[in-house]
Design an enzyme around this catalytic site. Sequence first.
Site, mmCIF file in Angstrom:
data_model
loop_
_atom_site.group_PDB
_atom_site.id
_atom_site.type_symbol
_atom_site.label_atom_id
_atom_site.label_comp_id
_atom_site.label_asym_id
_atom_site.label_seq_id
_atom_site.Cartn_x
_atom_site.Cartn_y
_atom_site.Cartn_z
ATOM 1 N NE ARG A 140 -4.217 -1.532 0.258
ATOM 2 C CZ ARG A 140 -4.327 -2.587 -0.555
ATOM 3 N NH1 ARG A 140 -3.409 -2.842 -1.471
ATOM 4 N NH2 ARG A 140 -5.380 -3.394 -0.485
ATOM 5 C CG HIS B 144 -3.079 -0.981 -6.833
ATOM 6 N ND1 HIS B 144 -3.504 -0.368 -5.691
ATOM 7 C CD2 HIS B 144 -3.087 -2.302 -6.545
ATOM 8 C CE1 HIS B 144 -3.763 -1.272 -4.755
ATOM 9 N NE2 HIS B 144 -3.513 -2.470 -5.262
HETATM 10 C C1 GLV Z 1 -5.044 -5.473 -3.830
HETATM 11 O O1 GLV Z 1 -4.473 -4.463 -3.613
HETATM 12 C C2 GLV Z 1 -5.637 -6.319 -2.820
HETATM 13 O O2 GLV Z 1 -5.634 -5.943 -1.631
HETATM 14 O O3 GLV Z 1 -6.133 -7.408 -3.169
#
Ligand code: GLV
Length: 309
Positions: free
Chosen positions: A224, A272
């Site tokens: 994160r 991401h």
């Molecule tokens: C992606 O970021 C997840 O938490 O699956």
Amino acid sequence: MAIVIVRQDDKILLWKKALKQINPELQVYSFLEDHPINEIEVALVWKHPAGILSKYHNLKYIASSGAGVDFIFEDASVPKHLPITRVVDKMLANDMSEYIIAVIFNFLKNLNSYKLMQTKAIWSSKPYYRICDLKVGILGLGALGSVLAKDLVKFGFNTRGWSASQKNIDGIRSYAGKEQLSDFLAETQVLICLLPLTNKTKNILNKQLFKQLPKGAHIINAARGGHLVDAELIEMIDNGHLSGASLDVFHKEPLEPGHLFWAHEKINITPHCASVSDTDSVAPQIIENYYRMKKGLPLLYLVSKKEGY
Ligand code: GLV
């Protein structure tokens, strides 16, 4: 007796289809369509609009459709008594492992530098690492980190891991707790963050931590954005202590247009995309938990409210 899907991207129909494919009788609604609020027992969520879940008075639990649950804890209006589940999925873990391995090989063989040199028509070779030269360290040996650790060992990487509690994984040196963090960092040349984001791990990737890595270390963050202190990463790359970083996650996503990471030659950015829940792979565990809730059985992959993951 129904499930509501709450997310702000374009995947609601995909999730609905995957759930209905397993049980066509199931009542599954998008939060955007007309739906019977009082019949909703499960909210399947991903980065839901804050505040929305408190309107479902008969909710029995909240299911994250990803591995992370930090966004649920961040919403102060979520009723505190509701259980939360997360996704634990082989495909999700394998995808993460493949992504990280690709990034490590990229670093090992300077591929990004060559791409950059290509744009300037520069022909010049650089010294490269071999697998046997590198010590790789994983912060977080949970559902994702442990799969990566095993894969790295298969490739022959000298691999270590750090987690809240000691882990027993063949071929891995396991470090645990605050007391062993410095020892873990001292020899880690590629540091991979796969920690859950909690009050304890927020901003863990900071100058103090970077200083404990050997000179030339490379940082990979696929957990994160909240784990990283952005300005301190840039400072430690620019002063030559770190060789660079590969980042898949950011404080604010999409990464803001003016952010310094975009133009930094030693920072590689991906949007991401390292590992994303595959609806067909994950839907069976969502349904399994729904049946478990109905039968009063313990839910799978329940999140600890105390630990935050
Ligand atoms: C992606 O970021 C997840 O938490 O699956």
